[in-house]
Structure formats: structure tokens, C-alpha cells
Design an enzyme around this catalytic site. Structure first.
Site, short mmCIF file in Angstrom:
data_model
loop_
_atom_site.label_atom_id
_atom_site.label_comp_id
_atom_site.label_asym_id
_atom_site.label_seq_id
_atom_site.Cartn_x
_atom_site.Cartn_y
_atom_site.Cartn_z
N GLY A 175 2.36 -4.67 2.96
CA GLY A 175 1.79 -3.54 3.93
C GLY A 175 0.43 -3.38 3.95
O GLY A 175 -0.34 -4.11 3.21
N ASP A 178 -1.43 14.61 5.15
CA ASP A 178 -0.87 13.39 6.00
C ASP A 178 0.49 13.07 5.77
O ASP A 178 1.18 12.02 5.51
CB ASP A 178 -1.50 12.16 5.87
CG ASP A 178 -1.47 11.13 6.99
OD1 ASP A 178 -0.89 11.46 8.10
OD2 ASP A 178 -1.91 10.05 6.90
N GLY A 210 -4.91 2.60 5.84
CA GLY A 210 -6.28 2.79 6.21
C GLY A 210 -7.08 2.29 4.90
O GLY A 210 -8.16 1.93 5.39
N PHE A 211 -6.60 2.16 3.80
CA PHE A 211 -7.32 1.99 2.68
C PHE A 211 -7.53 0.40 2.37
O PHE A 211 -8.53 0.05 2.07
CB PHE A 211 -6.45 2.37 1.42
CG PHE A 211 -7.19 2.23 0.19
CD1 PHE A 211 -7.77 3.16 -0.76
CD2 PHE A 211 -6.79 1.02 -0.54
CE1 PHE A 211 -8.13 2.62 -1.85
CE2 PHE A 211 -7.28 0.70 -1.83
CZ PHE A 211 -8.08 1.53 -2.45
N GLY A 212 -6.56 -0.33 2.85
CA GLY A 212 -6.25 -1.80 2.74
C GLY A 212 -5.09 -2.45 2.76
O GLY A 212 -4.21 -1.49 2.89
N PRO A 213 -4.94 -3.67 2.16
CA PRO A 213 -3.44 -4.21 2.17
C PRO A 213 -2.68 -3.68 0.85
O PRO A 213 -3.68 -3.40 -0.26
CB PRO A 213 -3.87 -5.81 2.23
CG PRO A 213 -5.26 -5.72 1.83
CD PRO A 213 -6.09 -4.62 2.46
N VAL A 214 -1.68 -3.96 0.62
CA VAL A 214 -1.12 -3.52 -0.44
C VAL A 214 -0.04 -4.83 -0.79
O VAL A 214 0.60 -5.45 0.04
CB VAL A 214 0.09 -2.18 0.00
CG1 VAL A 214 1.01 -2.06 -1.24
CG2 VAL A 214 -0.69 -1.23 0.70
N LYS A 218 -2.87 -1.56 -4.18
CA LYS A 218 -3.52 -1.20 -3.00
C LYS A 218 -4.95 -1.85 -3.13
O LYS A 218 -5.64 -1.50 -4.14
CB LYS A 218 -3.98 0.17 -2.82
CG LYS A 218 -2.74 0.98 -2.07
CD LYS A 218 -3.30 2.37 -1.72
CE LYS A 218 -2.05 3.05 -0.98
NZ LYS A 218 -2.48 4.55 -0.76
#
Length: 860
Positions: A514, A631, A517-521, A535
Site C-alpha cells: 500500500g 482521520d 501520505g507518509f509513503g509506501p508500506v 512504512k
């Protein structure tokens, strides 16, 4: 063919109207009718029809034949009751492979056997209570032991057959007169090291402790008259547990999960003509799952139950004030923090006669010695304890625990021997307290000297590294004053970049699961076999550093079953956050997908709703700091293997201290469709903002529809508006996802929708807090009437293009005028005019609305 079969059944039944028969077998030419019974070899059990209590319904079941007290141990058609006055019933073999229950109208129940066989099949009832369908070669095609109901008999397995894809567990009757399966189950948790758990829905109520060859670590009371032996299998083909009575097959014994949620072991006593209870679980309130939380131990005196820390010399309550008020949910922590970084400062202290902790976060190896087990645990900073899997602590077998130890209990030294030895990780200073003596002091001085030297070297390397690249200070710099005082209390394990790169196959695309907003997982597997989710801070993310800071600050110390667990971080060159891996991904991938949505029946969805509510209650009220998520949405709810929900993604969460309950921000961030009006319009957020988001989520879970993007054709409402309309028309059940029709419990569905509407009321003061929400979900009292929800207005305008517009609080590049009105009801829009006006105080300039033939465009 079917008509011929039914005619044959009717003709055969006519021959049985007068005479009842005791059959030894059922074959192609033999039937079992209403008045017949199938009797086991020596007459211990019989299969026949019965009516429980005064229910008036008829069932096919297995019961003890010679016992005067009717005792049913297995029910075939527990989901399909038949009125006692219904058409005659016949049990027969069809197609030489299926055992089928008919009336003269339709099929009621079937064994659903898929195995093909040649020759005649027969059905026998064995003296152990197992109903078996076999072919001529006596190969078992189907057996009742593979489909337990509420009773485990000697020799019956609980567990999982990986080869055949069968799980064995007990499910209680709904009541003493209704054999239908309830939500109370008992059976092994086979995902890690096996142990039996009694659950209600997805929540554990009692845990028997890890399995061994002789007993469970959490059971310390046994009958002196009856001796039980256990058969435990743990291999790649099967994980199972069965019990027997030692050297006495004449004793009739059973273990029953009753409708009150108790697991009761009984034996039949002929002299008193009754079932004698050997032991039942839970035995007392201290058997309640994890009642004293992490590192806690429960005891009962003559007056009340109380919790204490596992070892008061080395552990202390996490929250002393709550502990003094008998609120134990925060558990205990070590008085002296661990220091894994030096490699020599930690050791283990042995505790005896302990109910071993929950194995949910554990690892085991049956061939490893205890010394090897100790070394394995020391190599991993997240390993908190280890034990021998053998009940006597002899031979091979290693079981280690990661993270905090849950549901432990020191068992009484007198009156039972069910406890086990466990070795708990401690700092070196705690080990010194245990050893004492001059020799130990000399060794300790040497260790301390070496430790000081290593610390000095580590500090020098630390400052050198800090000058070269980002370090942990970058994670916590800029922490708000309300939480900066807690920076030193964060105990977050550090992983090397090489370790995580190796676990994720160098962040391969195949392991990518996945992106946010933080980046890819990425999914990864550590060397000890533990699965993780990683993450990785994207170099192109403008908010990634802030989100990483917030994630670490907010959840590094949180412990709750409905929150995703942060295992550690990496600050070596790249910034990574390491979480527990949840195989079922996010909730939105299920409820908004027609195919996967069917996998979530109503019981699972209702359990998810309650789990999210408990997680929010912990954040708002029971955690160390009050945390507002900001959120909460379906994609931020992750599901574990058993579909239990865990709240994730704390990148924009806010922490409060003391009695602070709300705040204001100029930077409104979040997800449209879940935002409360006071937050979207004025930047004001509080625990009631999360309550609003929870209400939207409840309506989505029940309906299987997204709030944002849903359009009700007749009235053009969004999901909230549609639910409000149905509520006013007394037709709330129409909101329910069609796939839930067969599994739903209407009172729970209606209660959930009404709770959802109470949570999305426009005024924050009208919304309930999460403690009230939980009481409303599980209680039976009449709920208050909700007021008109926020973001509700009939859509009477053309769709507009906002591709170049702005709105209060940020960009709405993909939001239409119609959606804009739904998001901001304090803006009124006239369909016939050409102006729009707002009431938000921070907005000075009015916007001008230009109306064209095809669309309306809002410009500054």
C-alpha cells in the site's frame, strides 16, 4: 429422480407409522424416521429426534441412551429447526455419499460430503459418540466429530486440520431451548503457539494457557477422582487437542460450552443420578481475560478481587492514580527500563507457578533447548520472556514472547499445580538484587565498568553519527509543549536499516502492500519469523516528517487490542516505522467490495463496530494522554486474521494532557465525508470530532456504501441524509447491506444505525462520548432520539467544476458544488440567484457564483 426418491421415502415412512425401530446401521435400504433411533455398539449413545424443553421445535441429535437426564451432545439441524407438528422426517443416505435429512417437502440438513466412492455406504454410531459415514472399505467419508456443536467428548479433537481445511471448535446454544449457534465459542488459537480461548464474538473472555503434553498453564484445579490425559498434535499437517480419561473407559465424561458462556467439565455419577461438575471456566473474576492488563496478576480474598503487579519489587503500576481507584486497564511497567543497546545489560529472572502469557505475539521451536531459547530471546530487543514448552521444564521446546506480557497470573502454591516457569527479561540492576553476595558485587562492578565504557563509546559514535545524518532528535524535534515532557519516556526499539531491508527483500515491489501520505508500506518477515508492516518515508512527501513525528509521539506507548501496534522505528539514513502485520488489510477493501463484502456477515461487522468504539474510548479516556485521531475512516481501520479491527495511521492525530478536551487549528487536514462541521468550518476539533467520524463509519459498515460519493436516486441525498430520511420514515432496515439479509440480527442493526445518527448530529454537544456509545451498542435500554445530522441538505443544483477553486481550510480540487454544500451546510446557495455567502468568521471575502448553462464555477 428426485421425485422417485421422495416417493420411496414416503412409502418407507408409512411402514414405520406403527413400529419404532432401534437401528444398528443406516444403509441404502435403511432409513431413520421420527420414531426410530440409531444405537451405538453397546448402547451408550443413540441418534434420534428430540424437542428441547418447551421450544416446540424438532431436531436430529445424538444423546446418551441410558441416562435418565436427557443429555444431547450433538445436533445436526441446529440452524434449521422444524415445528413439532411439521411433516414426517426421514434420515437416509443419498448417492452413496451424503447423509441427508428430509421431510416430504424439502431437504432440511445434509452432510455435504464431496468425496466420491464406489459401493454401498453405511452410517454407524460409535460408543465414543461419533456418527460416521463410511464406504464398503470402511473409509470414513464424513463424521460428526469433525463438526462439533457445544460438547467435546473424550477423543474428540479441537483445533485445525490444515490438510483437509477443517477447524474444530465448540459453539454454545443460544439458550437451553434453542440449539442454534450463539456468538460464544471455545477452541484453539492456532495462529501462533496453540492455546484454547473462550470468546464472545471476537473478544477473548477466558484463556486456558499454552498447550503442553500434559495440561494447560492456566488450569490449576483438577479432580482427585478423575484423571484426564491429553493428546496434543502440533505439526505442519494438524494442530489439535483432545482429552481422555486415564484407565477408565466406563466413566461418562463431557465438556460443554453452555449458553451462559461457561465451559463445564462433568462426569456422570450413577449413585446420585446426576452430572457432577469436575471443573468449570471461568472459575472466578480473575479468570477474566487480561483483567489486570500487562504484567498484572489477579488474586481473590474473601471480600473482593484485586490486581497487583507480577512482582512489586520490579514492576509498578503504569498509572498509580488509576490503580489506587481499582482501575487496572493501564497495567504495570518495569521500575527499571530495559537497555538492550549494550548487548550485556539485560538478563532474566525466573517466576514459578505462573499462568503463561497470551501467545498472540510469540514464537516457538519444539527442538530448541532452554539455553538456546535464552540466547534467542536476548538477540531480539522486543523479546520480553521465554519458557520451556514442556510442562515439566525438561527436554527441548522454546516459547518466547514479544512485547508486553498479557493475561499473566501467579497461581496459588497450594491446591493446584497448573503453573509453569517463565523467565522474564530484566535490566542488570534488577538481576543484582536477586543474586547478592560479594562475588556478585565484584562481577557487577566489572559489568558496570564495561557498561560505562561501552556507553561512552556509544555516546561518541552517536554524536559523530548525528553530525553526519538525521537521527532520533529529528523525530521528536518540534514536539508540542503538551507532550514534550514525555519524550524521555518513549521506549521504542530501534531497528537497523539492514535488518528491515533484508526483511522486505530490499523493499521489493512484490512486498509492497500500500501507499499513503507518509509513503509506501511493505510487508516483511524478520529473522525470527515475525511478520511486520513497514512504512517508508517518501523522499517526495512534504508531510512525511511531521507524520512520522506524530506517529511516534502518539502511539509509541499505547497498548490496546483495537489499536495497531508500533513495534519500532529505524532512523539509519532513512526513516521507517515498523508495525505488526495485519493480513486482512483495511476495512474499506471489504465493506465497499461486493465480492469480499459477503465475507463480513453481521456478527463480524457488529464486532468491528464495537472494536472501533473500544479503541476510540481508549484514545479519548483511558490512554496515558488524551488523543484525538482526526482521520478516522474505513481505510484507516485494519483487520487482523480474525477480522478484529485495529485503528491505524496517527499521522495527523493530536495529543492532549491534563483536562484539555479541544483545540483550534488553522490547518484543517483530514478526509471529506468524515469531517465534523465544526472542524471543517472553524478548525475546531475535539473528541466529538472523532465521534462524528465514527458515526459516519458505522453507517458505512451497516450499508456497505461510502458516505462521500453515495447518491440516493429518489431524493439525491448522501448516505447520512439517506439514513436520516429512512429514520424519519421508520424504514431503517432498508439501509442495511443486502448481503447481510441472512445473517443480520435486526435489533442490533437498528441500534447501530441509530447510534450512528446520534454520533453525526450537527452540534457537537449533542453527540454522545465514546463510553456512552459503547453502552448504547451493547445495552438494551431505549436510545435517545437523534436530531438532524450535519452535512444534510437536498441537492437541487447542477454539478459544478471546482478544479481551480478553493474552500475554507484547504483545497477541494475534486469536490463538486453539490458536495461542497453537503460539507459546509452553513453556506447557503440560491438556485435561482447568482451568489453564495458563508458564515465562517475567518472568511472575509464573499465568493461570487457564476451560473452557466451546463455548470457553475466558484471563483474567488
Amino acid at each position: 429422480m428426485e421425485g422417485t426418491t421422495m416417493l420411496f421415502v414416503l412409502l418407507f415412512f408409512l411402514n414405520h407409522l406403527i413400529y419404532a425401530a432401534e437401528l444398528e446401521t443406516i444403509s441404502g435400504s435403511q432409513f431413520l424416521t421420527d420414531n426410530d433411533t440409531l444405537v451405538s455398539e453397546t448402547g451408550i449413545f443413540e441418534l434420534g429426534f428430540f424437542q428441547p424443553g418447551r421450544s416446540g421445535n424438532k431436531y436430529l441429535g445424538i444423546r446418551y441412551k441410558k441416562i435418565s437426564v436427557t443429555t444431547v451432545v450433538w445436533v445436526a439441524n441446529r440452524d434449521s429447526p422444524l415445528p413439532s407438528a411439521s411433516a414426517p422426517l426421514v434420515l437416509k443416505i443419498v448417492d452413496q455419499r451424503n447423509l441427508v435429512l428430509f421431510n416430504n417437502i424439502s431437504m432440511i440438513w445434509s452432510s455435504n460430503t464431496t468425496v466420491t466412492t464406489a459401493g454401498n455406504a453405511t452410517v454407524k454410531l460409535h460408543d465414543n459418540g461419533n456418527l460416521v459415514l463410511m464406504n464398503q472399505q470402511e473409509r470414513v467419508l464424513w463424521q460428526s466429530f469433525d463438526y462439533p456443536t457445544d460438547t467435546q467428548l473424550p477423543g474428540m479433537k479441537l483445533g485445525k486440520d490444515y490438510f483437509r481445511g477443517i477447524e474444530w471448535h465448540l459453539t454454545s446454544w443460544k439458550s437451553s431451548q434453542d440449539p442454534a449457534p450463539s456468538d460464544v465459542t471455545f477452541g484453539p488459537d492456532t495462529r501462533v503457539y496453540p492455546e484454547n480461548k473462550l470468546k464472545q464474538g471476537g473478544l477473548a473472555r477466558f484463556r486456558g494457557g499454552p498447550w503442553s503434553s500434559e495440561r494447560f498453564s492456566g488450569v490449576s484445579i483438577f479432580s482427585k477422582v478423575v484423571t484426564f490425559t491429553y493428546d496434543v498434535i502440533i505439526d505442519e499437517r494438524e494442530v489439535s487437542f483432545a482429552y481422555n480419561i486415564e484407565n477408565n473407559t466406563s466413566i461418562l465424561s463431557r465438556v460443554t460450552l453452555n449458553s451462559s458462556g461457561e465451559l463445564v467439565s462433568t462426569v456422570w455419577v450413577e449413585e446420585s443420578n446426576k452430572w457432577q461438575v469436575v471443573v468449570s471456566f471461568p472459575r472466578d473474576v480473575c479468570d477474566t481475560y487480561n483483567i489486570c492488563s500487562a504484567y498484572g496478576s489477579c488474586s481473590i480474598d474473601l471480600i473482593q478481587q484485586s490486581c497487583s503487579c507480577l512482582d512489586v519489587k520490579r514492576f509498578e503500576p503504569r498509572n498509580k492514580t488509576e490503580w489506587d481507584r481499582a482501575e487496572w486497564s493501564s497495567g504495570c511497567v518495569r521500575r527499571t527500563p530495559l537497555n538492550c543497546t549494550t548487548g550485556f545489560s539485560d538478563g532474566f529472572i525466573k517466576y514459578s507457578n505462573v499462568k503463561l502469557p497470551d501467545t498472540q505475539s510469540s514464537w516457538f521451536n519444539t527442538s530448541m533447548t532452554l539455553k538456546e531459547c535464552e540466547r534467542k530471546c536476548l538477540q531480539n530487543c522486543t523479546c520480553m520472556a521465554y519458557a520451556n514448552t514442556n510442562v515439566r521444564g525438561e527436554g527441548t521446546g522454546c516459547l518466547i514472547w514479544f512485547n508486553d506480557l498479557k493475561d499473566t497470573r501467579v497461581l496459588p502454591a497450594v491446591g493446584g499445580d497448573g503453573g509453569r516457569d517463565i523467565f522474564v527479561r530484566m535490566a542488570s540492576s534488577e538481576l543484582a538484587k536477586q543474586k547478592g553476595g560479594s562475588k556478585t558485587k565484584i562481577i557487577l562492578l566489572c559489568v558496570i565498568s564495561l557498561g560505562i565504557l561501552l556507553i561512552g563509546i556509544s555516546i561518541a559514535l552517536f554524536w559523530y553519527t548525528r553530525m553526519k545524518r538525521n537521527n532520533v532528535d529529528q523525530i521528536v524535534e518540534g514536539i508540542p509543549p503538551t507532550v514534550s515532557e514525555n519524550k524521555e519516556s518513549m521506549e521504542l526499539p530501534l531497528f537497523s536499516f539492514a535488518t528491515i531491508a533484508n526483511a522486505t527483500a530490499n523493499f521489493s515491489q512484490e512486498n509492497k502492500i500500500g501507499e499513503g501520505g507518509f509513503g509506501p508500506v511493505y510487508k516483511g518477515v524478520l529473522e525470527d519469523g515475525q511478520e511486520i508492516a513497514v512504512k517508508r518515508l517518501s523522499k517526495n512527501s512534504s508531510q512525511g516528517v511531521d507524520e512520522l513525528k506524530n506517529e511516534v509521539i502518539c502511539i509509541s506507548k499505547l497498548q490496546h487490542r483495537n489499536l495497531v501496534k508500533l513495534l519500532g522505528c529505524c532512523i539509519q539514513g532513512e526513516k521507517l516505522l515498523i508495525y505488526e502485520y495485519l493480513p486482512n488489510r483495511s476495512l474499506d477493501s471489504f465493506i465497499f467490495d461486493k465480492t469480499k463484502g459477503s465475507l463480513l456477515d453481521w456478527a463480524k461487522r457488529f464486532n468491528i463496530i464495537k472494536g472501533i468504539a473500544r479503541g476510540l474510548l481508549y484514545l479519548h479516556q483511558d490512554s496515558r494522554l488524551r488523543i484525538i485521531h482526526r482521520d478516522l475512516k474505513a481505510s484507516n481501520i485494519l483487520l487482523d486474521l480474525d477480522m478484529n479491527p485495529k485503528i491505524s495511521d496517527f499521522g495527523i492525530a493530536r495529543s492532549f494532557g491534563g483536562n484539555q478536551t479541544q483545540a483550534n487549528t488553522e490547518r484543517v487536514v483530514g478526509t471529506y465525508g468524515y469531517m465534523s462541521p465544526e472542524y471543517a468550518l472553524d478548525g475546531l476539533f475535539s473528541i466529538k470530532s472523532d465521534v462524528f467520524s465514527f458515526g459516519v463509519l458505522v453507517l458505512e459498515i451497516v450499508s456497505g456504501k461510502r458516505n462521500r460519493g453515495f447518491i440516493q436516486p429518489e431524493s439525491d441525498h448522501n448516505l447520512i441524509g439517506h439514513a436520516w430520511s429512512l429514520y424519519n420514515n421508520g424504514a431503517l432496515m432498508e439501509l442495511m447491506d443486502a448481503s447481510l439479509a441472512e445473517s443480520c440480527h435486526p435489533p442490533e442493526v437498528l441500534r447501530s444505525i441509530q447510534v450512528g445518527l446520534l454520533c453525526v448530529q450537527q452540534n457537537a454537544v449533542d453527540r454522545p462520548n465514546m463510553s456512552s456509545v459503547i453502552l448504547m451498542l451493547v445495552g438494551e435500554r431505549e436510545l435517545p432520539q437523534p436530531k438532524q445530522p450535519a452535512f444534510y441538505m437536498e441537492r437541487q443544483l447542477l454539478v459544478a467544476d471546482f478544479s481551480s477553486g478553493t474552500c475554507p481550510g484547504g483545497s477541494i480540487n475534486d469536490v463538486t458544488v453539490t458536495e461542497y454544500i453537503m460539507l459546509y451546510p452553513s453556506f447557503a446557495l440560491r438556485a435561482q440567484g447568482a451568489m453564495v455567502y458563508g458564515t465562517r468568521r475567518s472568511e472575509v471575502a464573499l465568493a461570487t457564483l457564476h451560473v452557466t448553462a451546463s455548470a457553475m464555477v466558484l471563483v474567488s
